[in-house]
Design an enzyme around this catalytic site. Structure first.
Site, PDB file in Angstrom:
ATOM      1  N   HIS A  55       0.828  -1.210   0.000  1.00 53.33           N
ATOM      2  CA  HIS A  55       0.000   0.000   0.000  1.00 53.33           C
ATOM      3  C   HIS A  55       0.862   1.260   0.000  1.00 53.33           C
ATOM      4  O   HIS A  55       0.710   2.140  -0.865  1.00 53.33           O
ATOM      5  CB  HIS A  55      -0.892  -0.046   1.252  1.00 53.33           C
ATOM      6  CG  HIS A  55      -1.820   1.113   1.400  1.00 53.33           C
ATOM      7  ND1 HIS A  55      -3.162   1.031   1.122  1.00 53.33           N
ATOM      8  CD2 HIS A  55      -1.611   2.397   1.812  1.00 53.33           C
ATOM      9  CE1 HIS A  55      -3.741   2.199   1.353  1.00 53.33           C
ATOM     10  NE2 HIS A  55      -2.812   3.047   1.782  1.00 53.33           N
ATOM     11  N   GLU A  56       1.777   1.348   0.946  1.00 57.42           N
ATOM     12  CA  GLU A  56       2.577   2.568   1.079  1.00 57.42           C
ATOM     13  C   GLU A  56       3.553   2.747  -0.079  1.00 57.42           C
ATOM     14  O   GLU A  56       3.851   3.876  -0.482  1.00 57.42           O
ATOM     15  CB  GLU A  56       3.316   2.582   2.416  1.00 57.42           C
ATOM     16  CG  GLU A  56       2.408   2.561   3.637  1.00 57.42           C
ATOM     17  CD  GLU A  56       1.386   3.689   3.672  1.00 57.42           C
ATOM     18  OE1 GLU A  56       1.596   4.715   3.000  1.00 57.42           O
ATOM     19  OE2 GLU A  56       0.366   3.529   4.365  1.00 57.42           O
ATOM     20  N   HIS A 111       1.744   4.525  -2.802  1.00 57.41           N
ATOM     21  CA  HIS A 111       1.820   5.972  -2.588  1.00 57.41           C
ATOM     22  C   HIS A 111       3.184   6.508  -3.022  1.00 57.41           C
ATOM     23  O   HIS A 111       3.279   7.560  -3.666  1.00 57.41           O
ATOM     24  CB  HIS A 111       1.646   6.292  -1.100  1.00 57.41           C
ATOM     25  CG  HIS A 111       0.248   6.226  -0.602  1.00 57.41           C
ATOM     26  ND1 HIS A 111      -0.807   6.867  -1.207  1.00 57.41           N
ATOM     27  CD2 HIS A 111      -0.281   5.595   0.491  1.00 57.41           C
ATOM     28  CE1 HIS A 111      -1.916   6.648  -0.524  1.00 57.41           C
ATOM     29  NE2 HIS A 111      -1.631   5.876   0.512  1.00 57.41           N
TER      30      HIS A 111
END
Length: 601
Positions: free
Chosen positions: A391-392, A395
């Protein structure tokens, strides 16, 4: 209980598992030297007051100077806040955070004349500026957006006053952060065998994921007991947050705080309401999930401390951080080597602060510094943490591409699209794992995780969004947001979303007190819309091959060069319609079907 070891001090964490902030500044002294340079921009920028309508050349000089100041502030803030987050107890970095925050307010005040002056320029004259100064064309979208905000822009003096007050507007978030991350301490709790288990903000959710129900219950009660002891302070802080939003919405003549928030990201307000309405129309699926969870856990009563426990006993396994990195990298193969090279660079060059330490900010995030993104984790060597890593890094890749593709004025993507890249990575990881298992129990464990992503992201974040909407409505009516009122509203929503088969324990009424995103100005709904878009885009990438990937990379590289709805349409999904949300919820229903079938076999 390998995940429940004593939490280390910062200096006990391996250097290889900490981020390398020297890529920003060699040391604190270098930061201070550049901070002093940045301070000179207050006078440099204020010197353009009254001059923006002189000529295209003058306007271009001013806009370029603004971008220089923005770059300096970005670097300075990233260093100060990353240092502060790695140990929130260090007074030196608290002071640096305060200094850069105050400087940002000074610069904002020094440029408060900008919008009123730009609006005072006759449109025909402004068009002439574009013709006489070719470099100004880059800023056409930026200047056009300002023109479209004419109804919400005040006089020069009023704008300067609002800019000066912006530091005060950050106070609720600052107070919340210091209370939660620096001042609150949690007692140790015990597991089912009487062993002592440390408890903290970062360790709480891992206790709730344990198969030891007594640990879950004890940790749940102890954790919320601490928040209960500061419930009135927490409520006063959240009330202040709601009031400052309403103040700015009123000052700028918006009909509501929500309307002001979505206008800043150029997203139709209908998107927010579409989400809540569509999810509310599909609460039967969430209630069905809760019934399945209760059945599979084999409990007479399903409590809120049972909501994270694995529905498949023994399905959770230890996944070392090195293995998690390799698996995430392999799962992203459909994205192509250009994308994976960014991920590999982040893994190999200390973009990531991996482990929890005493005083470290809880949770996870990616900060889009200009040298490269920085990712904060509190990694726990489990499946959940592997998905957080994916997820990160989504980003991070988004920031990396936008920062390197767009001019400074357009490199910061708006928050509406921020969660798309992160959850698309998660969806690709899930597809990768499901395709590579033939074991029914392992498949059931993965589907369980997929279901929990829907529960936690699409349903839970929409519940948060509905709570935040209600909070804003009450504030607009002049209702003080007391601890009793907030708890009653929150518990009622909890009961609606989780349904009759869930016991909404009294402690869960206090959950609002621990959610940092309630200070992010109507941010949370974008987790749910982003997740819906990501589900659609991940399937398009898997089916569409290279052309779909190119469309997606174009979206990631877009920054804010287009409105977010248009950026997503270019990637292949229309979020102005409730259809992607309904499609995602239909997939949730299909996954429930498969889970029920697997559990019957």
């Amino acid at each position: 209980m390998s995940q429940m070891n004593a939490i280390p001090e910062r200096d006990q964490v391996s250097v290889e598992e900490t981020w390398n902030l020297t890529d920003l500044y060699a040391d604190d002294a270098a930061w201070q030297a550049e901070f002093e340079v940045a301070q000179t921009y207050v006078d440099k920028l204020s010197a353009y007051a009254g001059r923006l309508g002189e000529s295209g050349a003058t306007l271009l000089e001013y806009l370029e100077l603004c971008q220089e100041a923005d770059t300096l502030l970005n670097n300075l803030a990233n260093y100060a806040y990353r240092k502060g987050d790695q140990d929130t107890r260090v007074a030196q970095y608290q002071a640096m955070e305060g200094k850069i925050s105050s400087l940002a307010v000074e610069i904002s005040g020094a440029t408060a004349f900008e919008t009123p002056e730009l609006l005072a320029i006759d449109p025909a004259k402004l068009e002439g500026f574009f013709q006489e100064e070719a470099g100004l064309e880059l800023y056409r979208r930026y200047l056009t957006i300002i023109q479209e905000k004419r109804a919400h822009v005040l006089s020069d003096a009023e704008e300067k006053l609002l800019a000066a007050a912006s530091d005060l507007a950050q106070a609720p978030n600052d107070v919340y952060a210091k209370l939660t991350y620096a001042d609150l301490t949690f007692p140790s709790t015990t597991d089912g065998e009487g062993n002592e288990v440390p408890l903290s903000n970062g360790a709480f959710v891992p206790t709730q994921m344990s198969e030891d129900r007594m640990l879950r219950k004890n940790a749940f009660e102890a954790f919320y007991g601490v928040y209960g002891s500061v419930r009135n302070t927490a409520a006063a802080t959240l009330n202040a947050e709601a009031k400052q939003r309403q103040f700015y919405a009123n000052a700028r003549k918006y009909p509501s705080a929500l309307a002001a928030a979505v206008d800043s990201t150029r997203v139709p307000e209908s998107v927010y309401h579409n989400l809540i309405q569509t999810v509310n129309a599909n609460l039967d699926k969430m209630h069905r999930y809760i019934r399945l969870r209760k059945k599979l856990l084999g409990v007479d009563e399903l409590h809120m401390y049972d909501i994270y426990a694995p529905m498949v006993s023994g399905g959770e396994k230890v996944i070392p951080y090195a293995e998690a990195k390799d698996t995430v990298f392999d799962a992203l193969a459909p994205m192509g080597e250009k994308y994976r090279a960014i991920i590999r660079e982040g893994f190999d060059n200390r973009w990531i602060d991996v482990r929890e330490n005493v005083g470290k900010r809880s949770g996870a995030y990616s900060a889009g510094a200009l040298c490269h993104p920085y990712v904060l984790l509190n990694h726990k060597d489990n499946l959940e943490s592997m998905f957080t890593l994916a997820h990160e890094m989504g980003h991070a890749a988004h920031s990396y591409l936008s920062n390197r593709t767009q001019a400074p004025v357009y490199r910061d993507y708006v928050i509406f699209v921020a969660e798309v890249a992160s959850t698309c990575n998660e969806a690709l990881l899930m597809e990768y794992l499901l395709q590579r298992t033939t074991d029914k129990r392992e498949r059931a464990a993965l589907i369980n995780h997929f279901l929990e992503q829907f529960k936690g992201t699409l349903y839970r974040q929409t519940m948060f969004a509905e709570f935040e909407l209600r909070m804003g409505e009450l504030c607009a009516k002049g209702e003080p947001l007391t601890a009793d009122l907030l708890s009653a509203e929150y518990k009622a929503l909890n009961e609606k979303y989780y349904g009759p088969d869930m016991v909404s324990d009294d402690e869960i009424a206090l959950e609002w007190a621990r959610i940092p995103h309630f200070y992010y100005n109507y941010y949370v709904y974008q987790y749910a819309t982003g997740y819906s878009a990501a589900i659609a885009l991940s399937r398009r990438i898997l089916k569409g091959g290279e052309s779909a990937v190119e469309d997606y990379l174009g979206f990631l590289s877009g920054g804010c060069s287009k409105d977010p709805i248009d950026l997503l349409k270019g990637a292949g999904v229309d979020m102005s319609s409730p259809a992607p949300i309904q499609d995602a919820l239909d997939l949730f229903g299909t996954l429930l079907d498969e889970m029920e079938k697997l559990m019957e076999e």
